[in-house]
Design a protein around this motif. Structure first.
Motif, PDB file in Angstrom:
ATOM      1  N   THR A  90      26.234  26.433  39.634  1.00 25.05           N
ATOM      2  CA  THR A  90      26.128  27.619  40.483  1.00 25.05           C
ATOM      3  C   THR A  90      25.851  28.856  39.647  1.00 25.05           C
ATOM      4  O   THR A  90      24.961  29.655  39.968  1.00 25.05           O
ATOM      5  N   LEU A  91      26.595  29.033  38.580  1.00 28.84           N
ATOM      6  CA  LEU A  91      26.397  30.197  37.703  1.00 28.84           C
ATOM      7  C   LEU A  91      25.025  30.155  37.031  1.00 28.84           C
ATOM      8  O   LEU A  91      24.332  31.173  36.947  1.00 28.84           O
ATOM      9  N   GLU A  92      24.637  28.983  36.545  1.00 30.69           N
ATOM     10  CA  GLU A  92      23.331  28.853  35.898  1.00 30.69           C
ATOM     11  C   GLU A  92      22.192  29.196  36.852  1.00 30.69           C
ATOM     12  O   GLU A  92      21.244  29.897  36.475  1.00 30.69           O
ATOM     13  N   GLN A  93      22.293  28.716  38.073  1.00 26.91           N
ATOM     14  CA  GLN A  93      21.212  28.980  39.037  1.00 26.91           C
ATOM     15  C   GLN A  93      21.096  30.467  39.351  1.00 26.91           C
ATOM     16  O   GLN A  93      20.001  31.003  39.509  1.00 26.91           O
ATOM     17  N   GLN A  94      22.226  31.143  39.434  1.00 25.69           N
ATOM     18  CA  GLN A  94      22.187  32.586  39.674  1.00 25.69           C
ATOM     19  C   GLN A  94      21.542  33.310  38.505  1.00 25.69           C
ATOM     20  O   GLN A  94      20.706  34.201  38.702  1.00 25.69           O
ATOM     21  N   VAL A  95      21.901  32.925  37.294  1.00 23.98           N
ATOM     22  CA  VAL A  95      21.316  33.559  36.113  1.00 23.98           C
ATOM     23  C   VAL A  95      19.807  33.352  36.097  1.00 23.98           C
ATOM     24  O   VAL A  95      19.035  34.293  35.868  1.00 23.98           O
ATOM     25  N   VAL A  96      19.361  32.137  36.356  1.00 18.16           N
ATOM     26  CA  VAL A  96      17.928  31.839  36.345  1.00 18.16           C
ATOM     27  C   VAL A  96      17.190  32.663  37.391  1.00 18.16           C
ATOM     28  O   VAL A  96      16.162  33.281  37.105  1.00 18.16           O
ATOM     29  N   VAL A  97      17.713  32.698  38.598  1.00 17.02           N
ATOM     30  CA  VAL A  97      17.054  33.435  39.678  1.00 17.02           C
ATOM     31  C   VAL A  97      17.025  34.926  39.380  1.00 17.02           C
ATOM     32  O   VAL A  97      15.985  35.577  39.476  1.00 17.02           O
ATOM     33  N   PHE A  98      18.165  35.485  39.025  1.00 17.45           N
ATOM     34  CA  PHE A  98      18.226  36.926  38.785  1.00 17.45           C
ATOM     35  C   PHE A  98      17.403  37.327  37.557  1.00 17.45           C
ATOM     36  O   PHE A  98      16.771  38.377  37.549  1.00 17.45           O
ATOM     37  N   ALA A  99      17.412  36.505  36.516  1.00 14.19           N
ATOM     38  CA  ALA A  99      16.616  36.796  35.317  1.00 14.19           C
ATOM     39  C   ALA A  99      15.132  36.809  35.655  1.00 14.19           C
ATOM     40  O   ALA A  99      14.400  37.707  35.247  1.00 14.19           O
ATOM     41  N   ARG A 100      14.707  35.839  36.399  1.00 13.18           N
ATOM     42  CA  ARG A 100      13.283  35.715  36.751  1.00 13.18           C
ATOM     43  C   ARG A 100      12.842  36.825  37.695  1.00 13.18           C
ATOM     44  O   ARG A 100      11.784  37.414  37.530  1.00 13.18           O
ATOM     45  N   LEU A 101      13.655  37.116  38.663  1.00 12.32           N
ATOM     46  CA  LEU A 101      13.255  38.057  39.708  1.00 12.32           C
ATOM     47  C   LEU A 101      13.435  39.509  39.301  1.00 12.32           C
ATOM     48  O   LEU A 101      12.602  40.351  39.590  1.00 12.32           O
ATOM     49  N   VAL A 102      14.521  39.803  38.638  1.00 14.61           N
ATOM     50  CA  VAL A 102      14.850  41.198  38.349  1.00 14.61           C
ATOM     51  C   VAL A 102      14.651  41.547  36.885  1.00 14.61           C
ATOM     52  O   VAL A 102      14.033  42.551  36.559  1.00 14.61           O
ATOM     53  N   GLY A 103      15.190  40.724  36.023  1.00 17.90           N
ATOM     54  CA  GLY A 103      15.132  41.040  34.600  1.00 17.90           C
ATOM     55  C   GLY A 103      13.799  40.727  33.972  1.00 17.90           C
ATOM     56  O   GLY A 103      13.480  41.207  32.894  1.00 17.90           O
ATOM     57  N   HIS A 104      13.021  39.900  34.641  1.00 21.31           N
ATOM     58  CA  HIS A 104      11.706  39.486  34.135  1.00 21.31           C
ATOM     59  C   HIS A 104      11.814  38.938  32.715  1.00 21.31           C
ATOM     60  O   HIS A 104      11.039  39.281  31.840  1.00 21.31           O
ATOM     61  N   PHE A 105      12.834  38.099  32.521  1.00 23.37           N
ATOM     62  CA  PHE A 105      12.977  37.429  31.247  1.00 23.37           C
ATOM     63  C   PHE A 105      13.303  35.969  31.500  1.00 23.37           C
ATOM     64  O   PHE A 105      13.719  35.592  32.585  1.00 23.37           O
ATOM     65  N   LYS A 106      13.066  35.161  30.500  1.00 21.35           N
ATOM     66  CA  LYS A 106      13.329  33.733  30.600  1.00 21.35           C
ATOM     67  C   LYS A 106      14.678  33.434  29.959  1.00 21.35           C
ATOM     68  O   LYS A 106      14.990  33.930  28.879  1.00 21.35           O
ATOM     69  N   VAL A 107      15.466  32.629  30.626  1.00 22.64           N
ATOM     70  CA  VAL A 107      16.764  32.221  30.108  1.00 22.64           C
ATOM     71  C   VAL A 107      16.529  31.281  28.927  1.00 22.64           C
ATOM     72  O   VAL A 107      15.668  30.409  28.981  1.00 22.64           O
TER      73      VAL A 107
END
Length: 187
Positions: A157-174
């Protein structure tokens, strides 16, 4: 950030205060926020999306979409509390009735053994948002209840949130090799 006003749950002041608190916590220059909430906070997440345009992406963990359905399906103790909190405003305060106002990506996480907020809550809003064409994902966990207990599900759950938020908002790759869940209606 988690803001809780338990006695105000289901009331517009709760959602408005939640949004104001989120805006205070936003880094200067950032125009839209992302975060997640659980249970009553999951309801507040959905209500904030239905009634305000503040967020770019959200995650809701075992949140409430339909207060009337919750009253009918939850255990007796919780159902009686709803009348005192929501009054006669079940329709007006249920995010499921206002999906036309949702405007951002949402990822829903749900335990299939949840007796407090039954899984149909997430399925119902997932289908409505998917039909509207909004980016949405639903992750359901076998053997989980109202609050995830299995370490692998909490981690996922935590990983999926990080991936989504990083991609959508932070524009960076985990950095970690995390395979994202499929988000419907998302390029």
């Amino acid at each position: 950030m988690s803001v809780r006003f338990s006695s105000m749950f289901g009331q517009p002041v709760h959602t408005n205060d939640y949004i104001k608190a989120t805006k205070v916590a936003i880094i200067p220059g950032v125009t839209r926020a992302n975060c997640f909430e659980v249970s009553a906070g999951g309801y507040t997440t959905l209500a904030a999306l239905a009634f305000k345009n503040t967020f770019k992406a959200r995650a809701s963990l075992y949140g409430i979409a339909d207060l009337k359905l919750l009253k009918e399906e939850t255990h007796k103790f919780e159902s009686h509390d709803l009348d005192n909190i929501v009054g006669n405003y079940y329709f007006e305060r249920s995010p499921i009735n206002f999906v036309d106002y949702f405007s951002c990506l949402i990822i829903l996480f749900r335990g299939l053994e949840d007796k407090v907020v039954p899984p149909d809550q997430a399925r119902k809003i997932y289908q409505a948002l998917k039909s509207k064409g909004l980016p949405v994902a639903l992750v359901e966990y076998e053997g989980e209840q109202h609050g995830f207990r299995k370490a692998e599900n909490i981690k996922f759950t935590l990983e999926q949130q990080v991936v989504v938020f990083a991609r959508l908002v932070g524009h960076f790759k985990v950095v970690d090799a995390i395979v994202p869940v499929k988000i419907d209606n998302f390029c």
